[in-house]
Design a protein around this motif. Structure first.
Motif, PDB file in Angstrom:
ATOM      1  N   PRO A   3       0.831  -1.203   0.000  1.00  0.00           N
ATOM      2  CA  PRO A   3       0.000   0.000   0.000  1.00  0.00           C
ATOM      3  C   PRO A   3       0.872   1.263   0.000  1.00  0.00           C
ATOM      4  O   PRO A   3       1.942   1.293   0.616  1.00  0.00           O
ATOM      5  CB  PRO A   3      -0.813  -0.111   1.279  1.00  0.00           C
ATOM      6  N   ILE A   4       0.394   2.272  -0.686  1.00  0.00           N
ATOM      7  CA  ILE A   4       1.112   3.540  -0.753  1.00  0.00           C
ATOM      8  C   ILE A   4       0.678   4.381   0.450  1.00  0.00           C
ATOM      9  O   ILE A   4      -0.511   4.563   0.689  1.00  0.00           O
ATOM     10  CB  ILE A   4       0.787   4.280  -2.074  1.00  0.00           C
ATOM     11  N   SER A  69      16.423   8.508   0.140  1.00  0.00           N
ATOM     12  CA  SER A  69      15.879   8.376  -1.217  1.00  0.00           C
ATOM     13  C   SER A  69      14.435   7.892  -1.107  1.00  0.00           C
ATOM     14  O   SER A  69      14.028   7.337  -0.083  1.00  0.00           O
ATOM     15  CB  SER A  69      16.722   7.425  -2.068  1.00  0.00           C
ATOM     16  N   ALA A  70      13.688   8.116  -2.143  1.00  0.00           N
ATOM     17  CA  ALA A  70      12.282   7.729  -2.151  1.00  0.00           C
ATOM     18  C   ALA A  70      12.165   6.211  -2.232  1.00  0.00           C
ATOM     19  O   ALA A  70      12.890   5.562  -2.981  1.00  0.00           O
ATOM     20  CB  ALA A  70      11.572   8.378  -3.334  1.00  0.00           C
ATOM     21  N   ALA A  71      11.249   5.659  -1.461  1.00  0.00           N
ATOM     22  CA  ALA A  71      10.985   4.217  -1.490  1.00  0.00           C
ATOM     23  C   ALA A  71       9.797   3.905  -2.394  1.00  0.00           C
ATOM     24  O   ALA A  71       9.524   2.733  -2.676  1.00  0.00           O
ATOM     25  CB  ALA A  71      10.727   3.701  -0.078  1.00  0.00           C
ATOM     26  N   HIS A  79      -0.841   7.943  -8.562  1.00  0.00           N
ATOM     27  CA  HIS A  79      -1.950   7.006  -8.827  1.00  0.00           C
ATOM     28  C   HIS A  79      -2.800   6.820  -7.570  1.00  0.00           C
ATOM     29  O   HIS A  79      -4.034   6.875  -7.623  1.00  0.00           O
ATOM     30  CB  HIS A  79      -1.404   5.668  -9.321  1.00  0.00           C
ATOM     31  N   SER A  80      -2.155   6.608  -6.443  1.00  0.00           N
ATOM     32  CA  SER A  80      -2.868   6.395  -5.190  1.00  0.00           C
ATOM     33  C   SER A  80      -3.667   7.637  -4.794  1.00  0.00           C
ATOM     34  O   SER A  80      -4.836   7.544  -4.395  1.00  0.00           O
ATOM     35  CB  SER A  80      -1.875   6.030  -4.083  1.00  0.00           C
ATOM     36  N   GLU A  81      -3.051   8.802  -4.891  1.00  0.00           N
ATOM     37  CA  GLU A  81      -3.723  10.048  -4.531  1.00  0.00           C
ATOM     38  C   GLU A  81      -4.909  10.333  -5.443  1.00  0.00           C
ATOM     39  O   GLU A  81      -5.980  10.706  -4.969  1.00  0.00           O
ATOM     40  CB  GLU A  81      -2.741  11.222  -4.594  1.00  0.00           C
TER      41      GLU A  81
END
Length: 126
Positions: A3-4, A69-71, A79-81
């Motif tokens: 899940p984001i 760093s971004a995971a 997409h999630s937002e």
């Protein structure tokens, strides 16, 4: 797919800096967003720690400093937002969203042309 996590507006500023260039130290993130926001480095570190707890960011120790760093990718987050937004406000449907904007905010000629092009592409793929 995992899940984001929910990312606040302030956290998204930090994420944008990491999506633009990674890995970065907290100091480098603060410098990157310094022109946009007048945040202290301690604020940036607080936001980075929140994002770490949410598993949106990963960290690597590099000597005496930490590199972040971004995971998750920007595309995954977007997409999630956008899905959450559509689900909450428009019952998961795009047409009412477009209708809302057409009634309350005049769509430019460029917007209309792009929407027509996108609809044409969707029709062609069926």
């Amino acid at each position: 797919m995992k899940p984001i996590p929910q990312i606040s507006e302030a956290e998204s500023v930090v994420m944008e800096a990491l999506w633009a260039h990674s890995p970065r130290s907290a100091e480098e993130v603060a410098a990157a967003i310094g022109e946009e926001r007048a945040w202290q480095e301690s604020t940036v570190k607080t936001l980075l720690n929140r994002l770490l707890r949410k598993n949106a960011v990963k960290v690597l120790k590099d000597g005496r400093r930490y590199l972040y760093s971004a995971a998750i990718t920007r595309e995954q987050w977007l997409h999630s937002e956008s899905k959450g937004f559509l689900d909450r406000l428009f019952d998961g449907r795009v047409a009412p969203l477009v209708a809302h904007f057409s009634r309350h905010r005049k769509l430019s000629k460029t917007d209309l042309e792009e929407l027509k092009r996108l609809i044409g592409e969707l029709d062609d793929s069926k």
